[in-house]
Design a protein around this motif. Structure first.
Motif, PDB file in Angstrom:
ATOM      1  N   UNK A   1       0.819  -1.216   0.000  1.00  0.00           N
ATOM      2  CA  UNK A   1       0.000   0.000   0.000  1.00  0.00           C
ATOM      3  C   UNK A   1       0.855   1.270   0.000  1.00  0.00           C
ATOM      4  N   UNK A   2       2.176   1.105  -0.052  1.00  0.00           N
ATOM      5  CA  UNK A   2       3.067   2.258  -0.181  1.00  0.00           C
ATOM      6  C   UNK A   2       3.156   2.686  -1.647  1.00  0.00           C
ATOM      7  N   UNK A   3       3.421   3.979  -1.917  1.00  0.00           N
ATOM      8  CA  UNK A   3       3.677   4.405  -3.302  1.00  0.00           C
ATOM      9  C   UNK A   3       4.894   3.670  -3.859  1.00  0.00           C
ATOM     10  N   UNK A   4       4.759   3.116  -5.046  1.00  0.00           N
ATOM     11  CA  UNK A   4       5.805   2.256  -5.582  1.00  0.00           C
ATOM     12  C   UNK A   4       7.136   2.982  -5.773  1.00  0.00           C
ATOM     13  N   UNK A   5       7.089   4.269  -6.078  1.00  0.00           N
ATOM     14  CA  UNK A   5       8.341   5.013  -6.279  1.00  0.00           C
ATOM     15  C   UNK A   5       9.019   5.388  -4.958  1.00  0.00           C
ATOM     16  N   UNK A   6       8.327   5.149  -3.846  1.00  0.00           N
ATOM     17  CA  UNK A   6       8.879   5.520  -2.543  1.00  0.00           C
ATOM     18  C   UNK A   6       9.582   4.365  -1.840  1.00  0.00           C
ATOM     19  N   UNK A   7       9.404   3.143  -2.337  1.00  0.00           N
ATOM     20  CA  UNK A   7       9.955   1.985  -1.637  1.00  0.00           C
ATOM     21  C   UNK A   7      10.315   0.912  -2.654  1.00  0.00           C
ATOM     22  N   UNK A   8      11.600   0.772  -2.954  1.00  0.00           N
ATOM     23  CA  UNK A   8      12.020  -0.263  -3.895  1.00  0.00           C
ATOM     24  C   UNK A   8      13.459  -0.667  -3.607  1.00  0.00           C
ATOM     25  N   UNK A   9      13.786  -1.893  -4.008  1.00  0.00           N
ATOM     26  CA  UNK A   9      15.134  -2.404  -3.824  1.00  0.00           C
ATOM     27  C   UNK A   9      15.488  -2.725  -2.392  1.00  0.00           C
ATOM     28  N   UNK A  10      14.488  -3.008  -1.557  1.00  0.00           N
ATOM     29  CA  UNK A  10      14.723  -3.227  -0.132  1.00  0.00           C
ATOM     30  C   UNK A  10      14.527  -4.703   0.244  1.00  0.00           C
ATOM     31  N   UNK A  11      15.356  -5.142   1.208  1.00  0.00           N
ATOM     32  CA  UNK A  11      15.188  -6.459   1.814  1.00  0.00           C
ATOM     33  C   UNK A  11      14.617  -6.225   3.210  1.00  0.00           C
ATOM     34  N   UNK A  12      13.326  -6.455   3.335  1.00  0.00           N
ATOM     35  CA  UNK A  12      12.573  -6.030   4.507  1.00  0.00           C
ATOM     36  C   UNK A  12      12.280  -7.216   5.424  1.00  0.00           C
ATOM     37  N   UNK A  13      12.267  -6.944   6.729  1.00  0.00           N
ATOM     38  CA  UNK A  13      11.959  -7.958   7.738  1.00  0.00           C
ATOM     39  C   UNK A  13      10.591  -7.625   8.329  1.00  0.00           C
ATOM     40  N   UNK A  14       9.769  -8.653   8.520  1.00  0.00           N
ATOM     41  CA  UNK A  14       8.355  -8.420   8.861  1.00  0.00           C
ATOM     42  C   UNK A  14       8.142  -7.517  10.072  1.00  0.00           C
ATOM     43  N   UNK A  15       8.854  -7.778  11.179  1.00  0.00           N
ATOM     44  CA  UNK A  15       8.574  -6.961  12.365  1.00  0.00           C
ATOM     45  C   UNK A  15       9.154  -5.553  12.253  1.00  0.00           C
ATOM     46  N   UNK A  16      10.200  -5.381  11.436  1.00  0.00           N
ATOM     47  CA  UNK A  16      10.706  -4.031  11.169  1.00  0.00           C
ATOM     48  C   UNK A  16       9.669  -3.216  10.398  1.00  0.00           C
ATOM     49  N   UNK A  17       9.043  -3.856   9.422  1.00  0.00           N
ATOM     50  CA  UNK A  17       8.006  -3.175   8.643  1.00  0.00           C
ATOM     51  C   UNK A  17       6.868  -2.735   9.558  1.00  0.00           C
ATOM     52  N   UNK A  18       6.422  -3.636  10.423  1.00  0.00           N
ATOM     53  CA  UNK A  18       5.315  -3.305  11.324  1.00  0.00           C
ATOM     54  C   UNK A  18       5.713  -2.235  12.333  1.00  0.00           C
ATOM     55  N   UNK A  19       6.960  -2.259  12.793  1.00  0.00           N
ATOM     56  CA  UNK A  19       7.426  -1.207  13.697  1.00  0.00           C
ATOM     57  C   UNK A  19       7.352   0.150  13.016  1.00  0.00           C
ATOM     58  N   UNK A  20       7.664   0.170  11.714  1.00  0.00           N
ATOM     59  CA  UNK A  20       7.553   1.402  10.952  1.00  0.00           C
ATOM     60  C   UNK A  20       6.127   1.899  10.819  1.00  0.00           C
ATOM     61  N   UNK A  21       5.173   0.991  11.024  1.00  0.00           N
ATOM     62  CA  UNK A  21       3.754   1.344  10.987  1.00  0.00           C
ATOM     63  C   UNK A  21       3.220   1.632  12.391  1.00  0.00           C
ATOM     64  N   UNK A  22       4.099   1.605  13.384  1.00  0.00           N
ATOM     65  CA  UNK A  22       3.686   1.875  14.760  1.00  0.00           C
ATOM     66  C   UNK A  22       3.188   0.662  15.522  1.00  0.00           C
ATOM     67  N   UNK A  23       3.369  -0.527  14.950  1.00  0.00           N
ATOM     68  CA  UNK A  23       2.908  -1.758  15.597  1.00  0.00           C
ATOM     69  C   UNK A  23       4.088  -2.383  16.342  1.00  0.00           C
ATOM     70  N   UNK A  24       4.038  -2.361  17.641  1.00  0.00           N
ATOM     71  CA  UNK A  24       5.144  -2.903  18.435  1.00  0.00           C
ATOM     72  C   UNK A  24       4.735  -4.081  19.312  1.00  0.00           C
ATOM     73  N   UNK A  25       3.455  -4.222  19.592  1.00  0.00           N
ATOM     74  CA  UNK A  25       2.978  -5.379  20.357  1.00  0.00           C
ATOM     75  C   UNK A  25       2.659  -6.499  19.363  1.00  0.00           C
ATOM     76  N   UNK A  26       3.525  -7.494  19.321  1.00  0.00           N
ATOM     77  CA  UNK A  26       3.387  -8.573  18.347  1.00  0.00           C
ATOM     78  C   UNK A  26       2.894  -9.870  18.995  1.00  0.00           C
ATOM     79  N   UNK A  27       2.385  -9.775  20.202  1.00  0.00           N
ATOM     80  CA  UNK A  27       2.000 -10.978  20.943  1.00  0.00           C
ATOM     81  C   UNK A  27       0.900 -11.765  20.236  1.00  0.00           C
ATOM     82  N   UNK A  28       0.048 -11.081  19.499  1.00  0.00           N
ATOM     83  CA  UNK A  28      -1.055 -11.793  18.838  1.00  0.00           C
ATOM     84  C   UNK A  28      -0.576 -12.728  17.740  1.00  0.00           C
ATOM     85  N   UNK A  29       0.665 -12.542  17.299  1.00  0.00           N
ATOM     86  CA  UNK A  29       1.203 -13.380  16.231  1.00  0.00           C
ATOM     87  C   UNK A  29       1.945 -14.609  16.756  1.00  0.00           C
TER      88      UNK A  29
END
Length: 276
Positions: free
Chosen positions: A231-259
């Motif tokens: 859901x990010x603009x394609x020109x704003x995010x490319x060529x990245x090797x992303x880790x799931x919890x890092x991505x969620x932290x960037x979205x303000x999600x830090x409580x991962x207990x439900x997973x």
């Protein structure tokens, strides 16, 4: 983009596990999801077929197109792309989810298994991405997302299971190369990898069984991270090797207990391979 409503995703695999979780998350927005996969009939050890996945996608609020085929086949991939465009009018997202795994040492790895991993993981990722590019170019927010790890050149990862490492790093090299090749036309190309083991059929049947399942996170964490990327603009995010919890932290999600699949603490979680 604020959501995936009306967007069209073409995914390899997706009958179960992480791929299906990504599809269902998109479906909740009303996305169109085409799945290219081989599982047409129930498997004794694996839940789900392309048909049950399609039913689940529709129940979640999306449109579904199950395509029986093999990502190793040029003809099947072209047919899947053509069917997706015919059914939904285009392609906005490609998710390279299909993957084969065998962690055997070199002397124990049959070349048939080596070839299978190379053909599904590396060649399949390249082929599906390549075939969809002409249609992705027409999208207002085109993304290619591949489920593959960062290119970690610590020798321990190659030495642990060189055949599998070559195949997964081939997927990641495809991300690196396509991101550079396609950046000027605005097609985002990224890889996503989980921080921990994920409770899937592969873990249950191949990587440790119930004990490792209990120290894994659920596929929904990868699905939520994928959603944030797509859901990010394609020109704003490319060529990245992303880790799931890092991505969620960037979205303000830090409580991962439900997973947490086993309901324990983060200290119990089994780290995924390829991550230091």
């Amino acid at each position: 983009m604020t959501d995936l409503s009306g967007r069209t995703i073409l995914m390899s695999g997706g009958s179960r596990g992480i791929g299906l979780a990504i599809a269902l998350r998109a479906a909740r927005d009303g996305a169109n999801v085409a799945i290219l996969a081989k599982t047409d009939q129930p498997h004794p050890k694996l839940e789900g077929t392309i048909h049950t996945a399609a039913d689940d996608i529709r129940k979640a609020g999306g449109q579904a197109l199950p395509v029986l085929g093999d990502v190793r086949s040029d003809e099947d991939v072209q047919r899947a792309v053509d069917a997706t465009v015919a059914g939904f009018g285009g392609i906005d997202v490609v998710v390279n989810n299909a993957s084969a795994i065998d962690l055997s040492k070199t002397t124990d790895l049959p070349m048939k298994k080596y070839d299978l991993m190379q053909d599904i993981n590396c060649r399949g990722t390249f082929l599906l991405s390549k075939t969809a590019i002409p249609h992705l170019q027409k999208s207002s927010n085109p993304h290619i997302l591949t489920l593959s790890p960062p290119l970690n050149l610590d020798p321990k990862w190659a030495g642990a299971h060189v055949g599998y490492t070559i195949a997964k790093y081939g997927m990641s090299l495809t991300t690196l190369g396509l991101a550079e090749e396609l950046k000027d036309i605005g097609i985002a190309v990224n890889s996503l990898w989980p921080r921990t083991m994920i409770a899937t059929a592969a873990v249950l049947n191949l990587l440790g069984g119930e004990q490792v399942m209990a120290t894994s996170r659920t596929p929904e964490i990868v699905a939520d991270a994928a959603y944030a990327i797509l859901t990010k603009p394609s020109r704003a995010l490319t060529g990245q090797f992303l880790i799931d919890d890092d991505v969620l932290a960037g979205e303000g999600v830090t409580d991962l207990s439900k997973y947490h699949a086993g309901g324990g603490s983060d200290a119990d979680l089994q780290p995924d391979i390829f991550l230091d």
